[in-house]
Design a protein around this motif. Structure first.
Motif, mmCIF file in Angstrom:
data_model
loop_
_atom_site.group_PDB
_atom_site.id
_atom_site.type_symbol
_atom_site.label_atom_id
_atom_site.label_comp_id
_atom_site.label_asym_id
_atom_site.label_seq_id
_atom_site.Cartn_x
_atom_site.Cartn_y
_atom_site.Cartn_z
ATOM 1 N N PHE A 68 0.815 -1.212 0.000
ATOM 2 C CA PHE A 68 0.000 0.000 0.000
ATOM 3 C C PHE A 68 0.847 1.260 0.000
ATOM 4 O O PHE A 68 0.489 2.278 -0.618
ATOM 5 C CB PHE A 68 -0.937 -0.018 1.219
ATOM 6 N N TYR A 69 1.972 1.267 0.658
ATOM 7 C CA TYR A 69 2.767 2.475 0.855
ATOM 8 C C TYR A 69 3.615 2.841 -0.356
ATOM 9 O O TYR A 69 4.104 3.971 -0.434
ATOM 10 C CB TYR A 69 3.667 2.323 2.083
ATOM 11 N N GLY A 70 3.827 1.925 -1.281
ATOM 12 C CA GLY A 70 4.620 2.230 -2.472
ATOM 13 C C GLY A 70 3.811 2.949 -3.538
ATOM 14 O O GLY A 70 2.577 3.053 -3.483
ATOM 15 N N ASN A 71 4.515 3.431 -4.552
ATOM 16 C CA ASN A 71 3.885 4.132 -5.692
ATOM 17 C C ASN A 71 4.603 3.686 -6.962
ATOM 18 O O ASN A 71 5.557 4.330 -7.416
ATOM 19 C CB ASN A 71 3.994 5.647 -5.527
ATOM 20 N N ASP B 280 13.684 2.853 2.532
ATOM 21 C CA ASP B 280 12.844 2.835 1.324
ATOM 22 C C ASP B 280 12.467 4.258 0.894
ATOM 23 O O ASP B 280 12.004 5.062 1.709
ATOM 24 C CB ASP B 280 11.564 2.057 1.594
ATOM 25 N N MET B 281 12.696 4.523 -0.388
ATOM 26 C CA MET B 281 12.239 5.788 -0.966
ATOM 27 C C MET B 281 10.855 5.517 -1.563
ATOM 28 O O MET B 281 10.717 5.023 -2.671
ATOM 29 C CB MET B 281 13.211 6.281 -2.032
ATOM 30 N N LEU B 282 9.791 5.861 -0.800
ATOM 31 C CA LEU B 282 8.439 5.411 -1.122
ATOM 32 C C LEU B 282 7.684 6.360 -2.057
ATOM 33 O O LEU B 282 6.778 5.909 -2.779
ATOM 34 C CB LEU B 282 7.631 5.246 0.177
ATOM 35 N N VAL C 118 -1.895 8.688 5.099
ATOM 36 C CA VAL C 118 -2.390 9.512 3.990
ATOM 37 C C VAL C 118 -1.470 9.293 2.793
ATOM 38 O O VAL C 118 -0.323 9.764 2.778
ATOM 39 C CB VAL C 118 -2.442 10.999 4.377
ATOM 40 N N LYS C 119 -1.999 8.559 1.809
ATOM 41 C CA LYS C 119 -1.251 8.312 0.577
ATOM 42 C C LYS C 119 -1.839 9.076 -0.599
ATOM 43 O O LYS C 119 -1.091 9.548 -1.461
ATOM 44 C CB LYS C 119 -1.243 6.814 0.271
ATOM 45 N N ARG D 62 -4.311 -1.727 -5.598
ATOM 46 C CA ARG D 62 -3.110 -1.239 -4.929
ATOM 47 C C ARG D 62 -2.634 0.117 -5.444
ATOM 48 O O ARG D 62 -2.219 0.965 -4.658
ATOM 49 C CB ARG D 62 -1.987 -2.271 -5.081
ATOM 50 N N HIS D 63 -2.706 0.342 -6.750
ATOM 51 C CA HIS D 63 -2.188 1.586 -7.319
ATOM 52 C C HIS D 63 -3.105 2.063 -8.443
ATOM 53 O O HIS D 63 -3.817 1.249 -9.061
ATOM 54 C CB HIS D 63 -0.766 1.393 -7.864
ATOM 55 N N SER D 64 -3.071 3.354 -8.722
ATOM 56 C CA SER D 64 -3.890 3.941 -9.788
ATOM 57 C C SER D 64 -3.199 5.182 -10.331
ATOM 58 O O SER D 64 -2.385 5.824 -9.645
ATOM 59 C CB SER D 64 -5.287 4.310 -9.261
ATOM 60 N N THR D 65 -3.541 5.511 -11.581
ATOM 61 C CA THR D 65 -3.015 6.715 -12.238
ATOM 62 C C THR D 65 -3.967 7.107 -13.359
ATOM 63 O O THR D 65 -4.673 6.255 -13.914
ATOM 64 C CB THR D 65 -1.593 6.476 -12.782
#
Length: 588
Positions: A238-241, A337-339, A423-424, A522-525
């Motif tokens: 969850f914390y990654g991008n 980690d560079m998140l 808050v992501k 998990r991710h969106s754009t």
């Protein structure tokens, strides 16, 4: 004894036997005397004494002859004022005009009709038939006589069509519609180069949308994806991008330790690099992982963050790594980690670490670090977003805090603790620079909208899902929220949702439940034209959704404004652009 004003006498020139009599004015003698003085005092008169003497003698003889025929001039002094310029028309008419004629420019009559005849005006000026119109400087004309003369002139009948007034109107370019020459109610001609005032400030009507979108008076959003791509090995943290769409319509995604770039225009996917094939000094290694991906504003460079704190800058077109921002060799807050990362419009790169460290880099300089905030957050920095003008940076962390930073200061401009989870999701509004939307994690599940100028909360939406992404529409006043895990009475479930909300009414337009087959998102754009949403979930699929479909004209305006290209194809298609290359590397 003082005599009254003398009357000019009538005489004939010498040697003439007949013809019309001539009139001699007493002003001629004064003029002759002044001319004689000018000639005698002129500088050139001293150089030619004979000529000056003859001129003086002739002037004296003419003055004596005039004195014999006329009485003496009045005792009032007279001054000869020479004009700087005299029109040719006045010179040609000086022989027949009387010095007591009325001037046309002395009278201002706003109620005189445009069709006043030329014959009537000339009869007044020539003083033929009827009372004489005295000059305004005459001592015998009083205010009552002037008013009577004006009233009499206004009572003259006007001409009908076809008279001399019609030719005057044609020569002047007038329309002859009864407009008066001197009128304060005349309407200015309409401008052909600019719209009128009402059209300039009136609200523009929205562009027409396709009929399928406006059926039933409500915009419809398809609940099926337009394309599905196999994406095995996607990051499930969850914390990654690790998913981002560039301005050049290139989609970057991480599968295991490999970074892929998918061209949405052609449908081709290429492998940019693999961390397990790189040296550890640039963040590679057998167990290395990619934790964040972010394109710059132009879509030329890609920033890749690793779990060791290294940041690689890649030229995607040239398929080469330009530089690597390394952490401190002795260890520290940047060896984690560079998140999250974000590019400003001027090329500033901001990076957030799991230790709470926040940094700004100017990658054009050798010493790139320009701001170092060791304790920006007390938890991991998992969300970063620059405002469109590059003046403010929003950050969200695992400490449930939202902060807004002015790039010129080391202290936050705004700090809010209203969320109850990490808050992501962060999104700046494209049509309001002061509006920021933030989304909380599983324990919070709330969307808050902030006015960053005043620091006040404007709106809030309570959802049922962990918020992994927020995306404003470029064509509508709407915002899309992407939810991951859902919290139920019995516990959380791994199924997500995609919802569209109206702003500022906050009405729910649509919700797509379980977009990834009862798996968490998990991710969106969002695509560069603002129409297509890309999501990746635990089902190892990358799906594309049409969320903000617009008309062709609106889409072209958005593309022109952002310098981007649109995603082609509307029919659902399932392909595996990454599978072949992954299997060739032994990843699947």
């Amino acid at each position: 004894m003082i005599s009254g004003p003398s009357t000019p006498s009538r005489s004939r020139p010498a040697g003439s036997s007949g013809g019309a009599p001539t009139y001699e004015s007493p002003l001629n003698s004064i003029s002759n005397r002044i001319n004689k003085t000018h000639i005698s005092n002129h500088p050139k008169a001293a150089s030619y004494p004979g000529k000056a003497k003859s001129n003086a003698t002739a002037a004296a003889a003419a003055a004596a002859a005039a004195a014999d025929r006329l009485p003496a001039a009045p005792h009032h002094p007279v001054f000869d004022v020479q004009k700087d310029w005299e029109p040719e028309s006045s010179k040609a008419n000086t022989g027949k005009k009387s010095q007591f004629s009325s001037s046309r420019g002395d009278r201002y009559i706003p109620n005189r009709d445009l069709s006043r005849s030329m014959t009537s005006a000339e009869s007044l000026l020539e003083n033929t038939g009827g009372e004489a119109l005295q000059s305004s400087c005459s001592s015998s004309t009083g205010p009552q006589q002037n008013a009577a003369s004006i009233a009499k002139a206004n009572q003259l009948p006007t001409d009908v069509a076809g008279s001399e007034s019609a030719s005057l109107e044609a020569a002047s370019g007038l329309t002859g519609n009864g407009q008066r020459i001197l009128s304060f109610s005349a309407v200015a001609p309409p401008s052909l180069s600019a719209p009128d005032t009402h059209a300039r400030y009136a609200a523009t009507k929205p562009k027409a949308l396709p009929t399928s979108l406006t059926a039933g008076g409500k915009r419809k959003i398809a609940h099926t994806p337009i394309k599905t791509l196999d994406a095995a090995g996607a990051d499930d943290d969850f914390y990654g991008n690790t998913l981002h769409w560039s301005a050049r319509n290139m989609l970057a995604i991480t599968l295991s330790s490999v970074v892929y770039v998918w061209n949405a225009d052609t449908g081709d996917a290429t492998s940019l690099f693999s961390l397990d094939e790189q040296n550890e000094r640039v963040g590679g290694g057998a167990d290395a992982r990619v934790r964040s991906l972010r394109w710059d504003a132009e879509g030329n460079h890609l920033a890749v963050g690793t779990d060791s704190g290294h940041v690689q800058i890649w030229d995607v077109n040239g398929q080469q790594r330009l530089r690597t921002l390394k952490p401190h060799a002795e260890g520290g807050a940047d060896n984690t980690d560079m998140l999250a990362s974000a590019w400003a419009c001027d090329g500033t790169l901001s990076t957030g670490y799991s230790s709470g460290l926040l940094r700004d880099h100017d990658v054009r300089m050798r010493e790139s670090l320009i701001r170092d905030l060791d304790n920006a957050h007390s938890g991991a920095v998992c969300g970063l977003a620059w405002r469109g003008d590059g003046a403010l940076l929003a950050s969200g962390g695992n400490d449930n805090v939202v902060q807004v930073w002015d790039r010129r200061m080391d202290a936050p401009k705004m700090r809010k603790t209203n969320h109850n989870a990490a808050v992501k999701a962060l999104a700046w509004c494209p049509w309001n620079d002061s509006l920021l939307a933030t989304g909380g994690g599983l324990a919070d599940r709330a969307i808050h909208m902030w006015n960053t100028s005043s620091g006040s909360r404007l709106h809030s939406i309570q959802t049922q899902h962990q918020l992994v992404g927020l995306h404003w529409s470029l064509a509508y006043r709407e915002i899309c929220s992407v939810g991951g895990d859902v919290n139920t009475v019995t516990g959380y479930e791994r199924r997500g949702a995609i919802s569209v909300w109206a702003h500022p009414s906050l009405a729910n337009i649509t919700t797509i439940e379980s977009p990834h087959e009862s798996k968490a998102v998990r991710h969106s754009t969002l695509s560069p034209d603002g129409q297509t949403l890309a999501t990746i979930g635990d089902d190892d699929n990358l799906k594309l959704w049409t969320m903000f479909e617009t008309s062709e004209e609106v889409a072209k305006d958005a593309l022109k404004r952002n310098g981007q290209s649109a995603l082609g194809g509307a029919a659902h298609e399932r392909t595996a652009p990454f599978a072949t290359q992954a299997r060739s590397r032994g990843l699947r």
